[in-house]
Design an enzyme around this catalytic site. Sequence first.
Site, PDB file in Angstrom:
ATOM      1  N   SER A   1       0.846  -1.196   0.000  1.00 60.00           N
ATOM      2  CA  SER A   1       0.000   0.000   0.000  1.00 60.00           C
ATOM      3  C   SER A   1       0.879   1.243   0.000  1.00 60.00           C
ATOM      4  O   SER A   1       1.980   1.245   0.556  1.00 60.00           O
ATOM      5  CB  SER A   1      -0.930   0.007   1.215  1.00 60.00           C
ATOM      6  OG  SER A   1      -0.180  -0.021   2.411  1.00 60.00           O
ATOM      7  N   GLU A   2       0.384   2.292  -0.640  1.00 64.74           N
ATOM      8  CA  GLU A   2       1.114   3.562  -0.732  1.00 64.74           C
ATOM      9  C   GLU A   2       0.174   4.704  -0.351  1.00 64.74           C
ATOM     10  O   GLU A   2      -0.654   5.134  -1.148  1.00 64.74           O
ATOM     11  CB  GLU A   2       1.652   3.781  -2.154  1.00 64.74           C
ATOM     12  CG  GLU A   2       2.699   2.767  -2.595  1.00 64.74           C
ATOM     13  CD  GLU A   2       4.126   3.114  -2.147  1.00 64.74           C
ATOM     14  OE1 GLU A   2       4.311   4.149  -1.464  1.00 64.74           O
ATOM     15  OE2 GLU A   2       5.037   2.341  -2.491  1.00 64.74           O
TER      16      GLU A   2
END
Length: 274
Positions: A244-245
């Site tokens: 995830s970013e």
Amino acid sequence: MSSRDPFQSYTWKSDIFSCDSNDISTFYARLNEQVTRLGLLERKLGDAGRYPLNLYQSPAQKSGQPSLLISAGFHGEEAAGPWGLLHFLNELEPELFQQINLSLLPLVNPTGFKRGHRFNQLGENPNRGFVLDNGRGKSNDDTSAEGKVLLEHSQLLQAASKDGILTCHEDVLLTDTYIYSFEANQNPGPFSKHLRDTLGQFFPIAQDGEIDDCPVRDGIIFNHFDLSFEAFLVRLGASVGVCSETPGKQNLDQRILANSAIMQAFIDQVNARQ
């Protein structure tokens, strides 16, 4: 796209935890409270500077249950991952351990975290240099001190991530969110889309284009195999993987809540797949 300076220091204030984002002593104190409350098993894998590199696992791991690994804090300026994991643990009830075998790497790069900068104190990138050679983990010239510790325990981490690996990163240059995802499909399936949409409840989803030379479509960089930790574990056999970013240009506490939410969504989605 402008590149990140690995030694620029980023710090923010968290109202949720009433401290600065790089307050490592508060982080470890809060983590220890949750480890004790939940009865997590602590296993020291090695050292990262003067800090231990620990793996935490739910008690009484059962062979019939899915095994999931959640990791955070590979890059020191990506503070919402470790704090998000702490928030997730605060909300967690031990009953969950009757359904899944959970393993956690809460803070892989403590020396970078303490300074608020990307690389470790030796100037190394802890999310590079994870080479798979004849089914075994191997280091290369890019492997960090922390990476070497993790590679020494690749069989343990392979078992821990058999049914999924989630690693929580941030992009300090962006106001939008996106994910890297890995599935044994030609295109992203419901699993990837649900995790992207979980972050989309907190931030705008990145436009189609390129991020770090990777094609992003509908907020997803799909099946991009590089020498990162998560790609390594998928190569070793993890059935799904997500990186995830969250966007570092958004409010820290919002990013912490988004990281906590994607951890819960990851577990829910893997449970739903079983």
